[in-house]
Motif scaffolding. Structure first.
Motif, PDB file in Angstrom:
ATOM      1  N   ARG A 219      -8.016   5.494  -2.235  1.00  0.00           N
ATOM      2  CA  ARG A 219      -6.997   6.498  -2.516  1.00  0.00           C
ATOM      3  C   ARG A 219      -7.427   7.391  -3.681  1.00  0.00           C
ATOM      4  NH1 ARG A 219      -2.153   8.144   0.214  1.00  0.00           N
ATOM      5  NH2 ARG A 219      -0.718   8.940  -1.354  1.00  0.00           N
ATOM      6  N   THR A 220      -8.007   6.790  -4.714  1.00  0.00           N
ATOM      7  CA  THR A 220      -8.489   7.561  -5.858  1.00  0.00           C
ATOM      8  C   THR A 220      -9.615   8.497  -5.446  1.00  0.00           C
ATOM      9  OG1 THR A 220      -7.928   5.696  -7.314  1.00  0.00           O
ATOM     10  CG2 THR A 220      -9.369   7.401  -8.214  1.00  0.00           C
TER      11      THR A 220
ATOM     12  N   SER B 150      -8.145  -0.429  -1.035  1.00  0.00           N
ATOM     13  CA  SER B 150      -7.261   0.671  -0.644  1.00  0.00           C
ATOM     14  C   SER B 150      -6.957   1.589  -1.827  1.00  0.00           C
ATOM     15  CB  SER B 150      -5.960   0.111  -0.070  1.00  0.00           C
ATOM     16  OG  SER B 150      -5.295  -0.712  -1.013  1.00  0.00           O
ATOM     17  N   LEU B 151      -6.826   1.030  -3.033  1.00  0.00           N
ATOM     18  CA  LEU B 151      -6.543   1.843  -4.207  1.00  0.00           C
ATOM     19  C   LEU B 151      -7.789   2.620  -4.640  1.00  0.00           C
ATOM     20  CD1 LEU B 151      -4.265  -0.549  -6.292  1.00  0.00           C
ATOM     21  CD2 LEU B 151      -3.651   1.094  -4.508  1.00  0.00           C
TER      22      LEU B 151
ATOM     23  N   SER C 128       0.648   3.434  -3.338  1.00  0.00           N
ATOM     24  CA  SER C 128      -0.012   4.714  -3.091  1.00  0.00           C
ATOM     25  C   SER C 128       0.896   5.881  -3.440  1.00  0.00           C
ATOM     26  CB  SER C 128      -0.458   4.811  -1.629  1.00  0.00           C
ATOM     27  OG  SER C 128      -1.432   3.831  -1.339  1.00  0.00           O
TER      28      SER C 128
ATOM     29  N   GLU D 106       0.822  -1.206   0.000  1.00  0.00           N
ATOM     30  CA  GLU D 106       0.000   0.000   0.000  1.00  0.00           C
ATOM     31  C   GLU D 106       0.854   1.253   0.000  1.00  0.00           C
ATOM     32  OE1 GLU D 106      -2.620  -0.473   3.295  1.00  0.00           O
ATOM     33  OE2 GLU D 106      -3.955  -1.859   2.243  1.00  0.00           O
TER      34      GLU D 106
ATOM     35  N   PHE E 233      -0.630   6.668  -6.928  1.00  0.00           N
ATOM     36  CA  PHE E 233      -1.803   7.436  -6.515  1.00  0.00           C
ATOM     37  C   PHE E 233      -1.422   8.567  -5.564  1.00  0.00           C
ATOM     38  CE2 PHE E 233      -3.176   3.211  -7.690  1.00  0.00           C
ATOM     39  CZ  PHE E 233      -4.302   3.440  -8.468  1.00  0.00           C
TER      40      PHE E 233
END
Length: 387
Positions: A196-197, A192-193, A114, A110, A118
């Protein structure tokens, strides 16, 4: 966002005569950036900390990248797992002794993904450009900047209306900022992605909440969409009215005296405006153009993603920067026996977007019943160059 590509689309949800209607308002570039980039990034991170002095050859590094992909998919899809083992086999006679054993943790994945893919930048943080190397291998045009959120910011910056609190976006009449996001592609199975977006988008537009729509099955989304489109063709569903994702133009040479050392200017004539739907036609019959027949001639197809207000027949003279050339077709159009080679025939233009993703441009003679057709593939990134 899939294994090797990332794509963005804006869909407007509207009401027509009391019924739900969907229209594709914008589509971004086909970006060669995806899960493969993430796997390589994790492999480099693991190699740095695996064992001091350990050297991996190309074969071992590919194995490490494959192991990182498997570990990434397991960890991001199962919240109960905290780490996964990574094993890279050795080479030669000491196969077992030179085997590298380590692990990949959820927190490491992550953190690496991240920060690298991201980042939570500002609305005006667009993909970073770098000086091109003069000599390179022939291959696919991979994205130079791996930051997905920067590519997303650039896409929205071209299309979306933002207020004064976000100066990174240009002024002008544009569509509203998205109120919901529908994720697609195997990469976005990771919660989690997705979060984040959403966090990045909410930072760009804090005035309105952005919802994360529930996706049915990210692995089978494309197949489900294809099946649903088949039902739509039979009148059993709601079709997303897509149309062309760009405005298309044909290059028209200006009529002016020759000047030594200065090429004759080429104007851009709009023949298919943004959003022109499949199966529809348009024509420019209020003015005549000259069509060269009987000898090889070059035709320039141009396109723009930001000039969504142009209409059929509109001529753009200073089009540098907004309109770009996407295809050059060289062909010889037939002439009659009475016409000399290179004869110029007065015509009016007619365009049609077909159901198979081509743009047909017809030159219709104003003197007789002859017609000439040019056909461009506008569904691919590199439109076809054959008539």
């Amino acid at each position: 966002m899939g294994g090797g590509t990332t794509d963005f689309s804006l869909i407007e949800v509207t009401e027509e005569e009391g019924n739900l209607a969907l229209r594709r308002a914008a589509v971004g570039d086909h970006i060669l950036l995806g899960g493969d980039n993430m796997d390589l990034t994790l492999a480099y991170a693991v190699r740095r900390r695996a064992q001091a002095g350990t050297q991996l050859d190309n074969w071992q590094f590919r194995g490490l990248s494959h192991s990182c992909r498997q570990a990434k998919e397991k960890l991001l899809s199962n919240p109960d797992l905290e780490s996964e083992p990574i094993v890279v086999l050795g080479r030669g006679s000491s196969l077992i002794g030179s085997t590298i054993r380590t692990e990949l943790t959820r927190s490491e994945i992550e953190a690496v993904l991240s920060a690298g893919f991201f980042p939570l930048g500002e609305a005006h943080d667009y993909p970073q450009q770098r000086a091109a190397v003069g000599m390179r291998e022939m291959g696919l045009p991979y994205a130079a900047d791996p930051a997905i959120t920067r590519h997303l910011a650039q896409f929205l910056g071209k299309q979306v209306n933002m207020d004064d609190a976000n100066p990174g976006f240009d002024d002008g009449p544009r569509i509203r900022f998205p109120s919901a996001v529908l994720f697609n592609g195997g990469v976005m199975k990771a919660q989690s992605l997705r979060q984040r977006t959403m966090q990045a988008m909410q930072k760009w537009h804090p005035q309105s909440p952005v919802r994360d729509l529930v996706a049915v099955d990210l692995d089978q989304a494309v197949a489900l969409g294809a099946a649903y489109y088949g039902l739509v063709r039979k009148g059993l569903g709601i079709r997303i009215r897509a149309g062309t994702s760009r405005s298309y133009y044909i290059g028209i040479e200006s009529a002016m005296p020759a000047v030594p050392g200065i090429p004759t200017p080429i104007n851009a004539l709009c023949v298919a405006p943004f959003g022109m739907e499949e199966g529809t036609e348009a024509q420019v019959s209020d003015r005549e153009f000259g069509l060269v027949v009987g000898e090889p001639a070059v035709f320039h197809l141009l396109a723009a993603t930001t000039r969504q207000g142009d209409v059929v027949g509109q001529k753009v003279e200073d089009w540098g920067g907004e309109i770009e050339e996407v295809a050059v077709m060289e062909t010889q159009l037939p002439a009659t026996d009475d016409e000399e080679s290179g004869a110029i025939v007065p015509i009016w233009l007619q365009s049609k977007v077909t159901e198979v993703g081509t743009l047909e441009l017809w030159g219709v003679s104003v003197q007789d019943d002859r017609q000439w057709r040019l056909e461009f593939n506008i569904r691919e990134d590199d439109p076809g160059k054959e008539p």
